[in-house]
Design a protein around this motif. Structure first.
Motif, PDB file in Angstrom:
ATOM      1  N   ARG A 125       0.835  -1.213   0.000  1.00  0.00           N
ATOM      2  CA  ARG A 125       0.000   0.000   0.000  1.00  0.00           C
ATOM      3  C   ARG A 125       0.866   1.258   0.000  1.00  0.00           C
ATOM      4  NH1 ARG A 125      -4.333  -0.904  -2.096  1.00  0.00           N
ATOM      5  NH2 ARG A 125      -5.316   0.876  -1.077  1.00  0.00           N
ATOM      6  N   ASP A 126       1.974   1.189  -0.710  1.00  0.00           N
ATOM      7  CA  ASP A 126       2.906   2.310  -0.846  1.00  0.00           C
ATOM      8  C   ASP A 126       2.463   3.138  -2.046  1.00  0.00           C
ATOM      9  OD1 ASP A 126       5.002   4.038  -1.356  1.00  0.00           O
ATOM     10  OD2 ASP A 126       6.552   2.485  -1.413  1.00  0.00           O
ATOM     11  N   LEU A 127       1.675   4.196  -1.805  1.00  0.00           N
ATOM     12  CA  LEU A 127       1.062   4.928  -2.909  1.00  0.00           C
ATOM     13  C   LEU A 127       2.090   5.599  -3.800  1.00  0.00           C
ATOM     14  CD1 LEU A 127      -2.138   6.548  -1.347  1.00  0.00           C
ATOM     15  CD2 LEU A 127      -1.857   4.337  -2.457  1.00  0.00           C
ATOM     16  N   ARG A 128       3.110   6.183  -3.196  1.00  0.00           N
ATOM     17  CA  ARG A 128       4.166   6.792  -4.011  1.00  0.00           C
ATOM     18  C   ARG A 128       4.855   5.714  -4.855  1.00  0.00           C
ATOM     19  NH1 ARG A 128       5.841  11.917  -5.819  1.00  0.00           N
ATOM     20  NH2 ARG A 128       7.552  11.338  -7.170  1.00  0.00           N
ATOM     21  N   GLY A 129       5.148   4.584  -4.215  1.00  0.00           N
ATOM     22  CA  GLY A 129       5.783   3.492  -4.933  1.00  0.00           C
ATOM     23  C   GLY A 129       4.900   2.926  -6.027  1.00  0.00           C
ATOM     24  N   ILE A 130       3.595   2.848  -5.780  1.00  0.00           N
ATOM     25  CA  ILE A 130       2.649   2.368  -6.788  1.00  0.00           C
ATOM     26  C   ILE A 130       2.705   3.275  -8.010  1.00  0.00           C
ATOM     27  CG2 ILE A 130       0.187   2.120  -7.322  1.00  0.00           C
ATOM     28  CD1 ILE A 130      -0.197   1.225  -4.380  1.00  0.00           C
ATOM     29  N   HIS A 131       2.654   4.577  -7.765  1.00  0.00           N
ATOM     30  CA  HIS A 131       2.714   5.555  -8.853  1.00  0.00           C
ATOM     31  C   HIS A 131       3.993   5.398  -9.670  1.00  0.00           C
ATOM     32  CE1 HIS A 131       3.071   9.375 -10.918  1.00  0.00           C
ATOM     33  NE2 HIS A 131       4.087   9.720 -10.153  1.00  0.00           N
ATOM     34  N   GLU A 132       5.119   5.323  -8.988  1.00  0.00           N
ATOM     35  CA  GLU A 132       6.405   5.258  -9.678  1.00  0.00           C
ATOM     36  C   GLU A 132       6.564   3.929 -10.426  1.00  0.00           C
ATOM     37  OE1 GLU A 132       9.188   6.006  -6.565  1.00  0.00           O
ATOM     38  OE2 GLU A 132       8.973   8.192  -6.687  1.00  0.00           O
ATOM     39  N   ALA A 133       6.154   2.815  -9.795  1.00  0.00           N
ATOM     40  CA  ALA A 133       6.300   1.506 -10.440  1.00  0.00           C
ATOM     41  C   ALA A 133       5.375   1.379 -11.638  1.00  0.00           C
ATOM     42  CB  ALA A 133       6.009   0.398  -9.422  1.00  0.00           C
ATOM     43  N   ASN A 134       4.170   1.899 -11.514  1.00  0.00           N
ATOM     44  CA  ASN A 134       3.230   1.863 -12.636  1.00  0.00           C
ATOM     45  C   ASN A 134       3.768   2.673 -13.812  1.00  0.00           C
ATOM     46  OD1 ASN A 134       0.476   1.413 -13.859  1.00  0.00           O
ATOM     47  ND2 ASN A 134       0.430   3.644 -13.707  1.00  0.00           N
ATOM     48  N   ASP A 135       4.246   3.881 -13.537  1.00  0.00           N
ATOM     49  CA  ASP A 135       4.784   4.711 -14.615  1.00  0.00           C
ATOM     50  C   ASP A 135       6.020   4.064 -15.241  1.00  0.00           C
ATOM     51  OD1 ASP A 135       2.765   6.475 -14.110  1.00  0.00           O
ATOM     52  OD2 ASP A 135       4.052   8.194 -13.654  1.00  0.00           O
ATOM     53  N   ALA A 136       6.870   3.437 -14.423  1.00  0.00           N
ATOM     54  CA  ALA A 136       8.068   2.786 -14.951  1.00  0.00           C
ATOM     55  C   ALA A 136       7.690   1.650 -15.900  1.00  0.00           C
ATOM     56  CB  ALA A 136       8.931   2.252 -13.807  1.00  0.00           C
ATOM     57  N   PHE A 137       6.657   0.905 -15.548  1.00  0.00           N
ATOM     58  CA  PHE A 137       6.196  -0.185 -16.414  1.00  0.00           C
ATOM     59  C   PHE A 137       5.763   0.370 -17.763  1.00  0.00           C
ATOM     60  CE2 PHE A 137       2.910  -2.823 -18.251  1.00  0.00           C
ATOM     61  CZ  PHE A 137       3.401  -4.125 -18.128  1.00  0.00           C
ATOM     62  N   HIS A 138       4.954   1.429 -17.741  1.00  0.00           N
ATOM     63  CA  HIS A 138       4.423   1.949 -18.995  1.00  0.00           C
ATOM     64  C   HIS A 138       5.493   2.643 -19.841  1.00  0.00           C
ATOM     65  CE1 HIS A 138       0.272   0.812 -18.542  1.00  0.00           C
ATOM     66  NE2 HIS A 138       0.353   1.141 -17.269  1.00  0.00           N
ATOM     67  N   VAL A 139       6.424   3.341 -19.203  1.00  0.00           N
ATOM     68  CA  VAL A 139       7.497   3.970 -19.968  1.00  0.00           C
ATOM     69  C   VAL A 139       8.344   2.905 -20.657  1.00  0.00           C
ATOM     70  CG1 VAL A 139       9.619   5.324 -19.793  1.00  0.00           C
ATOM     71  CG2 VAL A 139       7.569   6.086 -18.585  1.00  0.00           C
ATOM     72  N   ALA A 140       8.649   1.816 -19.939  1.00  0.00           N
ATOM     73  CA  ALA A 140       9.418   0.731 -20.553  1.00  0.00           C
ATOM     74  C   ALA A 140       8.669   0.127 -21.737  1.00  0.00           C
ATOM     75  CB  ALA A 140       9.718  -0.350 -19.513  1.00  0.00           C
ATOM     76  N   LEU A 141       7.359   0.003 -21.598  1.00  0.00           N
ATOM     77  CA  LEU A 141       6.543  -0.523 -22.688  1.00  0.00           C
ATOM     78  C   LEU A 141       6.533   0.448 -23.868  1.00  0.00           C
ATOM     79  CD1 LEU A 141       4.670  -2.783 -23.641  1.00  0.00           C
ATOM     80  CD2 LEU A 141       2.790  -1.632 -22.455  1.00  0.00           C
ATOM     81  N   PHE A 142       6.364   1.743 -23.569  1.00  0.00           N
ATOM     82  CA  PHE A 142       6.367   2.743 -24.642  1.00  0.00           C
ATOM     83  C   PHE A 142       7.696   2.742 -25.393  1.00  0.00           C
ATOM     84  CE2 PHE A 142       3.372   5.485 -21.850  1.00  0.00           C
ATOM     85  CZ  PHE A 142       2.273   4.765 -22.287  1.00  0.00           C
ATOM     86  N   GLU A 143       8.800   2.628 -24.649  1.00  0.00           N
ATOM     87  CA  GLU A 143      10.128   2.697 -25.265  1.00  0.00           C
ATOM     88  C   GLU A 143      10.334   1.604 -26.307  1.00  0.00           C
ATOM     89  OE1 GLU A 143      12.658   4.832 -21.659  1.00  0.00           O
ATOM     90  OE2 GLU A 143      12.663   2.650 -21.849  1.00  0.00           O
ATOM     91  N   ALA A 144       9.582   0.518 -26.179  1.00  0.00           N
ATOM     92  CA  ALA A 144       9.718  -0.584 -27.139  1.00  0.00           C
ATOM     93  C   ALA A 144       9.228  -0.195 -28.534  1.00  0.00           C
ATOM     94  CB  ALA A 144       8.943  -1.806 -26.641  1.00  0.00           C
ATOM     95  N   CYS A 145       8.516   0.949 -28.651  1.00  0.00           N
ATOM     96  CA  CYS A 145       8.049   1.383 -29.974  1.00  0.00           C
ATOM     97  C   CYS A 145       9.202   1.911 -30.815  1.00  0.00           C
ATOM     98  CB  CYS A 145       6.950   2.443 -29.851  1.00  0.00           C
ATOM     99  SG  CYS A 145       7.538   4.118 -29.497  1.00  0.00           S
ATOM    100  N   GLY A 146      10.312   2.296 -30.176  1.00  0.00           N
ATOM    101  CA  GLY A 146      11.493   2.724 -30.906  1.00  0.00           C
ATOM    102  C   GLY A 146      11.513   4.177 -31.329  1.00  0.00           C
ATOM    103  N   ASN A 147      10.514   4.953 -30.931  1.00  0.00           N
ATOM    104  CA  ASN A 147      10.455   6.367 -31.303  1.00  0.00           C
ATOM    105  C   ASN A 147      10.555   7.225 -30.036  1.00  0.00           C
ATOM    106  OD1 ASN A 147       9.625   9.033 -31.959  1.00  0.00           O
ATOM    107  ND2 ASN A 147       8.430   8.294 -33.697  1.00  0.00           N
ATOM    108  N   PRO A 148      11.735   7.792 -29.733  1.00  0.00           N
ATOM    109  CA  PRO A 148      11.896   8.534 -28.484  1.00  0.00           C
ATOM    110  C   PRO A 148      11.036   9.787 -28.408  1.00  0.00           C
ATOM    111  CG  PRO A 148      13.809   8.835 -29.909  1.00  0.00           C
ATOM    112  CD  PRO A 148      12.977   7.763 -30.533  1.00  0.00           C
ATOM    113  N   TYR A 149      10.674  10.376 -29.541  1.00  0.00           N
ATOM    114  CA  TYR A 149       9.835  11.575 -29.528  1.00  0.00           C
ATOM    115  C   TYR A 149       8.401  11.220 -29.142  1.00  0.00           C
ATOM    116  CZ  TYR A 149      13.868  13.414 -31.977  1.00  0.00           C
ATOM    117  OH  TYR A 149      15.153  13.771 -32.306  1.00  0.00           O
ATOM    118  N   LEU A 150       7.928  10.098 -29.617  1.00  0.00           N
ATOM    119  CA  LEU A 150       6.613   9.626 -29.221  1.00  0.00           C
ATOM    120  C   LEU A 150       6.605   9.261 -27.744  1.00  0.00           C
ATOM    121  CD1 LEU A 150       3.733   8.744 -29.833  1.00  0.00           C
ATOM    122  CD2 LEU A 150       4.641   6.596 -30.778  1.00  0.00           C
ATOM    123  N   VAL A 151       7.670   8.634 -27.275  1.00  0.00           N
ATOM    124  CA  VAL A 151       7.770   8.264 -25.853  1.00  0.00           C
ATOM    125  C   VAL A 151       7.756   9.516 -24.988  1.00  0.00           C
ATOM    126  CG1 VAL A 151       9.229   7.198 -24.094  1.00  0.00           C
ATOM    127  CG2 VAL A 151       8.984   6.121 -26.344  1.00  0.00           C
TER     128      VAL A 151
END
Length: 227
Positions: A125-151
């Motif tokens: 129930r670490d809300l700050r950690g939840i926010h950061e871990a969730n965003d890290a997951f999605h950024v890593a997923l976005f980065e797989a598109c290969g376009n840094p400007y879109l990311v």
């Protein structure tokens, strides 16, 4: 002089992080005022540092400024929410369609590790950690598109929607759904169905949008007269 600049950035960054945390924990609701004097007293910082922190949060879209009011936590109208999410959904769909499938094993492994970290923060129930871990997951997923400007654009919109999605970070049912959808995304990355991955990623955005729109609608409902 060079040795001072990183300290200044770190000081401003710390204030921004604390204010974002207040939004995540619900201590600062959309529309809450952010007065310089109160923030100076709280953080023991100079007016210059506070102003720079507010400028940074305004740049991210988390803070707005209104005439005769000053800085406030950004609040959105229903139409603004719809427009912002139209952009997020379009960009998210495009990024997912650009990912080469089946995904590389190292990407799968990285996302699984980030998903484990996310689950751990949810369990604690670490809300700050939840926010950061969730965003890290999605950024890593976005980065797989290969376009840094879109990311970069996608991450900007993630920041822009923080006041919209912060409340759902503490919702148990919403977090269970989020974890489940993350897991399905990882499974889809092992397959070849880009359209399924893209649609799920767009569906994943809906909970926070629907919740915020419902709160706007509830706030507009007239209070029944006492009889």
């Amino acid at each position: 002089m060079d040795s001072i600049l990183p300290l200044r950035r770190e000081g401003i960054g710390a204030i921004v992080a604390r204010l974002e945390e207040d939004i995540i924990f619900g201590r600062l609701a959309p529309g809450a005022r952010l007065t310089e004097d109160a923030l100076m007293a709280r953080f023991g910082a100079s007016r210059h540092f506070i102003r720079q922190a507010l400028v940074e949060m305004e740049r991210r879209g988390v803070v707005g400024r209104e005439r005769n009011v000053g800085a406030t936590v950004r609040s959105y109208s229903a139409e603004e929410v719809r427009q912002i999410y139209e952009v997020r959904e379009t960009l998210t769909r495009q990024a997912m369609l650009m990912i080469a499938l089946p995904a590389a094993p190292d990407l799968i492994a990285r996302l699984e590790a980030l998903q484990d970290a996310y689950c751990d923060k949810v369990e604690k129930r670490d809300l700050r950690g939840i926010h950061e871990a969730n965003d890290a997951f999605h950024v890593a997923l976005f980065e797989a598109c290969g376009n840094p400007y879109l990311v970069r654009t996608l991450t900007d919109y993630m920041g822009l929607t923080l006041p919209i999605r912060a409340k759902t970070l503490a919702d148990a049912d919403g977090l269970r759904l989020s974890i489940s959808q993350h897991g399905i995304m990882i499974d889809l990355l092992r397959d070849r169905d880009r359209w399924a991955l893209a649609q799920l990623s767009v569906d994943h955005l809906q909970l926070s949008k629907v919740d915020y729109l419902a709160r706007i609608a509830a706030a507009r409902e007239p209070v029944p007269a006492l009889r």
